[in-house]
Design a protein around this motif. Sequence first.
Motif, PDB file in Angstrom:
ATOM      1  N   PRO A  45       6.254   6.238  -7.118  1.00  0.00           N
ATOM      2  CA  PRO A  45       6.836   7.182  -6.157  1.00  0.00           C
ATOM      3  C   PRO A  45       7.756   6.525  -5.122  1.00  0.00           C
ATOM      4  N   ASP A  46       7.955   5.218  -5.233  1.00  0.00           N
ATOM      5  CA  ASP A  46       8.776   4.556  -4.215  1.00  0.00           C
ATOM      6  C   ASP A  46      10.218   5.066  -4.211  1.00  0.00           C
ATOM      7  N   THR A  49      11.191   8.107  -4.619  1.00  0.00           N
ATOM      8  CA  THR A  49      11.221   9.295  -3.756  1.00  0.00           C
ATOM      9  C   THR A  49      11.132   8.910  -2.283  1.00  0.00           C
ATOM     10  N   HIS A  50      10.262   7.958  -1.988  1.00  0.00           N
ATOM     11  CA  HIS A  50      10.181   7.505  -0.592  1.00  0.00           C
ATOM     12  C   HIS A  50      11.543   7.005  -0.131  1.00  0.00           C
ATOM     13  N   ALA A  61       6.708  16.567  -4.622  1.00  0.00           N
ATOM     14  CA  ALA A  61       5.727  15.494  -4.502  1.00  0.00           C
ATOM     15  C   ALA A  61       6.475  14.181  -4.319  1.00  0.00           C
ATOM     16  N   PRO A  62       5.899  13.142  -3.739  1.00  0.00           N
ATOM     17  CA  PRO A  62       4.586  13.140  -3.091  1.00  0.00           C
ATOM     18  C   PRO A  62       4.653  13.768  -1.708  1.00  0.00           C
ATOM     19  N   GLN A 117       2.573  10.542   2.853  1.00  0.00           N
ATOM     20  CA  GLN A 117       2.657   9.289   2.104  1.00  0.00           C
ATOM     21  C   GLN A 117       3.998   8.608   2.321  1.00  0.00           C
ATOM     22  N   THR A 118       5.059   9.392   2.250  1.00  0.00           N
ATOM     23  CA  THR A 118       6.382   8.813   2.487  1.00  0.00           C
ATOM     24  C   THR A 118       6.471   8.221   3.886  1.00  0.00           C
ATOM     25  N   ARG A 131       4.839   4.876   4.054  1.00  0.00           N
ATOM     26  CA  ARG A 131       5.619   3.861   3.356  1.00  0.00           C
ATOM     27  C   ARG A 131       6.930   3.557   4.086  1.00  0.00           C
ATOM     28  N   VAL A 132       7.483   4.537   4.735  1.00  0.00           N
ATOM     29  CA  VAL A 132       8.705   4.300   5.516  1.00  0.00           C
ATOM     30  C   VAL A 132       8.400   3.351   6.676  1.00  0.00           C
TER      31      VAL A 132
END
Lengths: 192, 192
Positions: A136-137, A139-140, B165-166, B170-171, B174-175
Amino acid sequence: MARVGLTPERLARAGAELADEVGFDQVTVSALARRFDVKAASLYAHVRSSQDLRTRIALLALEELADRAADALAGRAGKDALTALANVYRDYAREHPGRYAAAQLRLDPETAAASAGVRHTQMTRALLRGYDLTEPDQTHAVRLLGSVFHGYVSLELGGGFSHSAPDSQQTWTRVLDALDALLRNWPEPTGS
Amino acid sequence: MARVGLTPERLARAGAELADEVGFDQVTVSALARRFDVKAASLYAHVRSSQDLRTRIALLALEELADRAADALAGRAGKDALTALANVYRDYAREHPGRYAAAQLRLDPETAAASAGVRHTQMTRALLRGYDLTEPDQTHAVRLLGSVFHGYVSLELGGGFSHSAPDSQQTWTRVLDALDALLRNWPEPTGS
DNA sequence: CTATTTGCCTATAACCTGTAGGAAGATGCA
DNA sequence: TGCATCTTCCTACAGGTTATAGGCAAATAG
């Protein structure tokens, strides 16, 4: 009773010009009617409401922006593509502040899903293929890039960077350096 | 003719509440007057104009936000401080979307200079003392952090991340990981 | 070349901003 | 306590914006 030849499309285009001149939130049905030398009531034959007019301008701006982005990305990859895409947003916002503001209009989910907004996501994703990110990185990273581009542009447009050194262009260049470095070296999740 | 006890401060506070309920751009002198069960004209004894009212709400929001930020930063450093500050903005925007929107109001330079806006810059700068940046990179980093925080929060608030998603949390995590890594490993300027 | 559709009009109602001037409540001072 | 003054909120009004309803004339189709 000369006919002016109004259509929803012409109104949206003229509304976009008006937005760039006086600001998106100053775009009114009345002001647009004055621009066509026509009574406000006449416009309601072509747009349902003031909100409808704004939405059409927003969709127009999203399209234009996506077209520019697609152009800029053609034949580029890696940092070259990153810079090109970033500059599309920034330049568009500076050339067309009213349209850029329009592009931020909150759309209802169906309208948003049918808009050029999805192309923006797709192009950012395509750009990231030049870096080594998996879901999912990815998307991040799409969300991070969107945040930086939009955040930077809107703060700059709001005058946030204009009264202090160094000048905004230098920061912009270094921010793109930093994003490129970050994407090439995307960190693992921390243990916490 | 019962006196309600209006003051500019009370109007700003009530206006902020109204903004959170109906949106900052729906805050009107009329609506605020209705809330106090008073005629709109009466409010003009306390605020000069609709614009003046909006500005007061914006200043209030900037103050509140700066106070929260100062609280959150106390006793923290490094990534801990970064996370805390970032969450202040995000949480505030989610709790008080109208106030957050107000805080983005474009202020004229003098008003901006006298506002709590400068505290925000100072605090971000203080946070960066936990990383190893010297001028002008520190300024670049301040602007980058501002852009990410504002950009992320405003896209999230606009619903941009809510239909895929996600999930946004979560993002966000991670950001913040990514920003911390970036600040610890800030790149040299590229040769170009 | 008439018939229908379309485009823009006038009229009207509701709401918002902002100004002017008036009346009642609060406050100060003798 | 009583009177003057100030403050607060009022009514009235002017101008601008959104939106609807219904009418007349221009464009277009058969």
